[in-house]
Write a protein that holds these residues in place. Structure first.
Motif, mmCIF file in Angstrom:
data_model
loop_
_atom_site.group_PDB
_atom_site.id
_atom_site.type_symbol
_atom_site.label_atom_id
_atom_site.label_comp_id
_atom_site.label_asym_id
_atom_site.label_seq_id
_atom_site.Cartn_x
_atom_site.Cartn_y
_atom_site.Cartn_z
ATOM 1 N N ALA A 196 0.851 -1.190 0.000
ATOM 2 C CA ALA A 196 0.000 0.000 0.000
ATOM 3 C C ALA A 196 0.882 1.234 0.000
ATOM 4 O O ALA A 196 2.040 1.182 0.434
ATOM 5 N N VAL A 197 0.330 2.318 -0.502
ATOM 6 C CA VAL A 197 1.101 3.556 -0.583
ATOM 7 C C VAL A 197 0.209 4.751 -0.257
ATOM 8 O O VAL A 197 -0.967 4.772 -0.609
ATOM 9 N N ALA A 198 0.797 5.726 0.455
ATOM 10 C CA ALA A 198 0.125 6.995 0.687
ATOM 11 C C ALA A 198 1.043 8.084 0.146
ATOM 12 O O ALA A 198 2.267 7.967 0.250
ATOM 13 N N ALA A 199 0.452 9.121 -0.447
ATOM 14 C CA ALA A 199 1.279 10.187 -1.018
ATOM 15 C C ALA A 199 0.718 11.547 -0.642
ATOM 16 O O ALA A 199 -0.494 11.755 -0.623
ATOM 17 N N GLN A 200 1.638 12.417 -0.301
ATOM 18 C CA GLN A 200 1.312 13.812 -0.003
ATOM 19 C C GLN A 200 2.168 14.674 -0.903
ATOM 20 O O GLN A 200 3.342 14.370 -1.108
ATOM 21 N N GLY A 201 1.602 15.750 -1.410
ATOM 22 C CA GLY A 201 2.397 16.604 -2.278
ATOM 23 C C GLY A 201 2.020 18.058 -2.128
ATOM 24 O O GLY A 201 1.049 18.403 -1.471
ATOM 25 N N ALA A 202 2.840 18.913 -2.719
ATOM 26 C CA ALA A 202 2.534 20.343 -2.712
ATOM 27 C C ALA A 202 3.071 20.958 -3.984
ATOM 28 O O ALA A 202 4.049 20.479 -4.566
ATOM 29 N N PHE B 155 7.790 25.120 1.300
ATOM 30 C CA PHE B 155 7.863 23.838 1.998
ATOM 31 C C PHE B 155 8.911 23.921 3.094
ATOM 32 O O PHE B 155 9.832 24.747 3.020
ATOM 33 N N LEU B 156 8.742 23.102 4.110
ATOM 34 C CA LEU B 156 9.734 22.966 5.166
ATOM 35 C C LEU B 156 9.903 21.481 5.402
ATOM 36 O O LEU B 156 8.936 20.756 5.646
ATOM 37 N N ASP B 157 11.136 21.040 5.311
ATOM 38 C CA ASP B 157 11.424 19.608 5.443
ATOM 39 C C ASP B 157 12.462 19.419 6.534
ATOM 40 O O ASP B 157 13.571 19.955 6.450
ATOM 41 N N SER B 158 12.118 18.649 7.543
ATOM 42 C CA SER B 158 12.979 18.518 8.714
ATOM 43 C C SER B 158 13.285 17.046 8.974
ATOM 44 O O SER B 158 12.378 16.219 9.075
ATOM 45 N N VAL B 159 14.562 16.744 9.083
ATOM 46 C CA VAL B 159 14.995 15.368 9.337
ATOM 47 C C VAL B 159 15.787 15.345 10.643
ATOM 48 O O VAL B 159 16.729 16.128 10.810
ATOM 49 N N ARG B 160 15.385 14.493 11.536
ATOM 50 C CA ARG B 160 16.041 14.390 12.860
ATOM 51 C C ARG B 160 16.160 12.910 13.180
ATOM 52 O O ARG B 160 15.299 12.301 13.782
ATOM 53 N N LEU B 217 2.502 17.969 7.430
ATOM 54 C CA LEU B 217 1.599 19.011 7.906
ATOM 55 C C LEU B 217 1.146 19.893 6.740
ATOM 56 O O LEU B 217 1.968 20.275 5.893
ATOM 57 N N ARG B 218 -0.140 20.187 6.722
ATOM 58 C CA ARG B 218 -0.688 21.171 5.784
ATOM 59 C C ARG B 218 -0.742 22.512 6.493
ATOM 60 O O ARG B 218 -1.223 22.578 7.633
ATOM 61 N N LEU B 219 -0.281 23.560 5.823
ATOM 62 C CA LEU B 219 -0.399 24.883 6.408
ATOM 63 C C LEU B 219 -1.612 25.598 5.804
ATOM 64 O O LEU B 219 -2.108 25.200 4.743
ATOM 65 N N ASN B 220 -2.080 26.619 6.489
ATOM 66 C CA ASN B 220 -3.261 27.330 5.998
ATOM 67 C C ASN B 220 -2.992 28.032 4.673
ATOM 68 O O ASN B 220 -3.916 28.398 3.961
ATOM 69 N N THR B 221 -1.732 28.182 4.309
ATOM 70 C CA THR B 221 -1.392 28.845 3.046
ATOM 71 C C THR B 221 -1.279 27.860 1.891
ATOM 72 O O THR B 221 -1.004 28.269 0.767
ATOM 73 N N GLY B 222 -1.426 26.596 2.158
ATOM 74 C CA GLY B 222 -1.216 25.587 1.118
ATOM 75 C C GLY B 222 0.188 25.009 1.141
ATOM 76 O O GLY B 222 0.479 24.047 0.443
ATOM 77 N N ALA B 223 1.060 25.624 1.918
ATOM 78 C CA ALA B 223 2.429 25.091 2.027
ATOM 79 C C ALA B 223 2.399 23.747 2.750
ATOM 80 O O ALA B 223 1.395 23.374 3.372
ATOM 81 N N ILE B 224 3.523 23.023 2.658
ATOM 82 C CA ILE B 224 3.624 21.703 3.256
ATOM 83 C C ILE B 224 4.839 21.684 4.186
ATOM 84 O O ILE B 224 5.847 22.334 3.923
ATOM 85 N N GLY B 243 12.006 26.101 2.096
ATOM 86 C CA GLY B 243 11.902 26.573 0.715
ATOM 87 C C GLY B 243 10.954 27.740 0.607
ATOM 88 O O GLY B 243 9.782 27.623 0.964
ATOM 89 N N GLY B 244 11.455 28.871 0.134
ATOM 90 C CA GLY B 244 10.625 30.051 -0.040
ATOM 91 C C GLY B 244 10.539 30.458 -1.496
ATOM 92 O O GLY B 244 11.246 29.916 -2.347
ATOM 93 N N SER B 245 9.678 31.420 -1.771
ATOM 94 C CA SER B 245 9.506 31.831 -3.165
ATOM 95 C C SER B 245 10.704 32.641 -3.653
ATOM 96 O O SER B 245 10.991 32.667 -4.842
ATOM 97 N N LYS B 246 11.429 33.274 -2.745
ATOM 98 C CA LYS B 246 12.593 34.064 -3.163
ATOM 99 C C LYS B 246 13.907 33.321 -2.958
ATOM 100 O O LYS B 246 14.803 33.382 -3.789
ATOM 101 N N ARG B 247 14.029 32.704 -1.810
ATOM 102 C CA ARG B 247 15.269 32.011 -1.498
ATOM 103 C C ARG B 247 14.942 30.710 -0.784
ATOM 104 O O ARG B 247 13.828 30.531 -0.287
ATOM 105 N N THR B 248 15.926 29.858 -0.697
ATOM 106 C CA THR B 248 15.742 28.621 0.052
ATOM 107 C C THR B 248 16.923 28.461 0.993
ATOM 108 O O THR B 248 18.052 28.775 0.645
#
Lengths: 356, 356, 356, 356
Positions: A196-202, B155-160, B217-224, B243-248
């Motif tokens: 099974a697979v789940a996908a989230q995107g933006a 987008f914001l991607d965090s790995v810990r 997580l979904r943000l109210n702006t559509g960001a992820i 990740g931003g629209s101007k810089r990352t």
């Protein structure tokens, strides 16, 4: 090798598509003694000529029919957009040619199925160019998982992010995840498979399709696999962690001096039976902190190994390591992922995902 | 600073809990002139004594009541297991003490709410020790996002991930994700907030709780936003991409010589209005390939900055940057994530997730 | 470019030598519209044929005379062992051909001088293939040093170590240091030049020649340059630090995502005049801790840029950026280094080192 | 350990010097049960008090005599500027105290010799705090070299560069190279020792002393060692490569997740005897391309291990691993290096270098 056996005639091959990937196929077929490259075919003949350069004896054609009519062409390699794989590959199979197709095998699972059926019917080789499976690193990961050296698979985490070309016709899942999914399909031991697979995107930038996506796969063993694909990352990451019960392996494809690292570190949980009553409460978990080994890997171009495997499959009439069916399994996951994406991340059964 | 103003009396403080985190609080309160450390309190007084060592004038107690009865104690800092935060913090607040609580604020959203209400009622400072928010890197990321220098968040991607201690009472989400979620809460500009979360996890080793987990997580702006937490990785990774629209921006907490990197690279999509009809079809997307800047960051221990902020909040009677409410927002996400995990990854509305 | 100007005829070129480097020249001459590759010449014609592959229209010859007799050949590119550069290049010059020579220009300073004189006499282009000088990184370093953006050069430290092929005829200094020395020659601003060199080496493995070596160069400004070349290192390092009075630059050629890093960090020493008596004793030194900028660099193959420069030099009858004289300056340093090595590390004057 | 043996009384110790390094000694003596820290002594008593902080029971004194007169003080640890080591250490020895001295042992070889003689005469422990020798990495490197696992030493290359504090009284050689030289002294197998040193330096910034320096050492076996020390590098590098005939080891002290890497890669040269006539010309050299192993290392603070070794040496009346004599050997090299620097890089015999 038997030095007295006569060298077999090389397999006549035509490359169809002179875009991004075609030139790499041209180069590798030319360097393989098992093949004789006859044609480079592209609707835009000038582009094909530019790819060959000003010093080549390879023929150019803008007509697929002309190429397929050439009896010296035994096999074709298709590097055209995914949407055209079905008609081009079908025409080639119907002309009796073996077929190698760029990933993904086809634009839909149903189309892929049609190709597999047609190749079966005609007894022809149908192979999918899952190039990464032929890197020395992935071949070694496959060995590690199949030999039991890693133990049972606990998790597989794959990150493939970069500032990538936003594709016109497909989203980031269909563009990049075929790499990760074909690798997953390739390295899993027999009997282990995603269910099974789940996908989230933006689509942060308003490109009209997902530019960042996360796929979570459930395996039939309870293990988890996760894929992060992203066109918007200014830093390039291509790292896969394969966590097993005995060892854990990290593949960093961007670190040529240490692509694979195998860690003898981990967490062990004693099974209940091994423990007395007192212990059961307290000493369930222990940690191993052993050495790391970075195995020496041959430096060999994956595409060249893939081309050799194509020759082997054709010559021996046996399925290629990445045959049409492996391409089909990848399509099943991609299609289920697309459905999950549309449904906001619901976990979709892979066997049913492609029937929608 | 006004050189003639009399130095205010230091704030009397007691640390409760001499386990993993308590010693760090002890050290930082001792080095801050704003505080006077009066007690280290632990049910196991011998452990507290060991933490202080053989040369300390700080008092030890195994009795919380004894500590709270000391009128020279104005404030406490609680570093006990999350399950005990409610009774310990409530007792302290009821004794009229300001309270700093180790993350997470409490074991449940309801308990956290009770603490926030009690502190409000008594006009006392309630602060959550979201230590990472006080690192020079995160403080700078906050500036970048709030000043608009990154543009809109895509987008914001965090790995810990690390070979971490498998906790007895909580899963990897409650153990590690509070760091990422408190950072997210801290850096988002006003008006931007997560609204839903989906979580997938796995317990490969049979520990009885998730040891690997992925939060989307979904943000109210559509960001992820996405968080990968993992106790089973033999390699340690602590990397966040914003990740931003101007810089990352990339924050690699394990690279002391280059913790932050700001890339002027990205993908631009022209809006429809800027384009003529012909263009609209073809040139929607362009790429920027600019420089990367790694801003110079002060090297200051985050915990020391946090301790100073606690003093500032107490002295000025204004909310701390990471006040009880921020701890509560993190609890709301954690609780919704737990529900999602139980439901196999369904996206859960954060405002409703904690009511279940 | 003037679109109506007729495209000039391409320059007919022959590559001499089909060993390690020749194939790279073949590929780049073929991809440049400024050239028409006529021949690949090697004493071992079969090797030349293998290099061209089975699909090429380029001619093969084992006879240099045959190639030089071809009036369609305007220029040659020599990639044979250094010991043969003199006779091959002389023959080509005497046949009226422009000459590009693999580094080092010749086996001795005297031989190099002979080539430069011959080319001068005949008004032909003589160029040395100092490939690294044409990398985007080195071109940018040159700009930084010449524009004054780095300030005055304080030190340059270059490390080029790897598990390398132990050469049969030359030591590690002559094999690897030409890269570093040609880069040094290329980036130094006008008026700044090395004046003396000391070299230390070791032959741990008993190969009969130095396999590890260290070169220290004194510049006429008092600055220092240092080169570490090593065939025995299992790790590959190619890092150059260029320390200036304003900024310091680090070039890591093995980090494709961040080849250049420019640090606005350093130590400033106030000049005596700026200071009062009291200060003179105490505050002479201050530290800057600014940002780091990693400039975006084009990704272009250095050899292709070198090939274009060869065309430019021939067409405009002006010296190439790395002309014969630059090759000669590198030979002067190499020869002085060899003498220093023999004398146990004595500092040797470069102008006199080659006269021995 | 024998559980019934009575715990010996802790050794009373005083730290002299509360500057940069003293606080680290204070912390580690406090955490070791083998010691009882009695005093922190500094000419600036306020500074000593600040180091101890507001919660300490340790006594402060500005008078060395007062400390030495305390009969509960068995041992001292000296962390004052090198120029004061002689009088401070002599006074301590004459008061019958064991002495630990910060590196370098003394300001000159002659002074160091005086200390060694005095300690010998009185039967007291004289130890040099060569801290790096007590890191888990260096202890392991020592094992590798002494056990023969690396084979014979071919080269050792050590880089220690950073944006460092330009010292007032000493150059970069005396400031940083003691680390590299003490490590070299520590890891070399019995019978292998440096016999000569050449040094080159530069003072780009006009600081009045070398800020960048390179040391080349000849070993009695023909092996080479090289040290690069630099105060002006904006990037921090602390990497040592130890090349042996069997394996080569890389120690990267700034990579906590992989400090040591042992490569089974290298170049083998067949000895003449193993080869026939034909072969002798052609196949002398072969290459090994094996795995890399990164051994698991304990994470233990080096200074704590050093402190324990000080206790062991005192208690057992045996020389410490880094006793006064090792400090003396380092001084001999430093002094010869200084002479070489003054003479423009001449190779100086170490045994004679200090007699100048």
């Amino acid at each position: 090798m038997n030095p007295t056996a006569p060298e077999p005639d090389p397999i006549g091959v035509a490359v169809v598509g002179a875009g991004y990937w075609g030139p790499n196929l041209v180069r590798n077929f030319q360097s393989s003694p098992a093949f004789r490259l006859r044609w480079l075919c592209d609707l835009d003949a000038a582009r094909a000529r530019r790819v060959l350069g000003g010093y080549s004896t390879v023929q150019v054609s803008a007509e697929l029919d002309e190429v397929l009519a050439d009896s010296q062409v035994d096999a074709v390699a298709i590097a055209t957009p995914a949407g055209t794989h079905l008609p081009v590959a079908l025409a080639a199979l119907r002309a009796g040619k073996h077929v190698l197709v760029e990933k993904p095998l086809a634009a839909t699972y149903a189309e892929g199925l049609e190709l597999v059926a047609e190749a079966d019917r005609r007894g022809l080789t149908l192979m999918c160019d899952h190039t990464y499976c032929y890197t020395p690193a992935v071949l070694r990961i496959r060995e590690f998982l199949r030999s039991g050296d890693l133990g049972e698979l606990h998790f597989l985490d794959s990150v493939r992010i970069n500032l990538g070309l936003v594709q016109r016709d497909i989203d980031v899942v269909w563009d990049l995840a075929p790499h990760d999914l074909s690798i997953l399909d390739f390295v899993l031991p027999p009997g282990v498979r995603p269910v099974a697979v789940a996908a989230q995107g933006a689509d942060g930038i308003g490109a009209g399709r997902a530019c960042v996506a996360y796929l979570t796969l459930r395996l039939n063993t309870g293990a988890i696999a996760h894929v992060h694909v992203n066109w918007l990352s200014p830093v390039k990451v291509r790292t896969t962690i394969v966590g097993g019960s005995k060892r854990t392996l990290v593949w960093d494809d961007l670190n040529p001096s240490q692509r694979l690292a195998v860690y003898d570190r981990g967490v062990d949980v004693a099974t209940q039976d091994e423990l007395g009553d007192e212990q059961r409460r307290d000493v369930l978990i222990s940690y191993r902190s052993g050495d790391m080994v970075a195995p020496a890997l041959a430096e060999r171009e994956a595409l060249r190994t893939m081309v050799d495997e194509y020759a082997r499959a054709i010559t021996t009439k046996t399925p290629a390591l990445t045959d049409g069916r492996s391409g089909l399994r990848v399509l099943a996951i991609l299609q289920a992922a697309t459905r999950s994406l549309a449904e906001g991340g619901t976990m979709i059964d892979i066997d049913e995902g492609h029937t929608a």
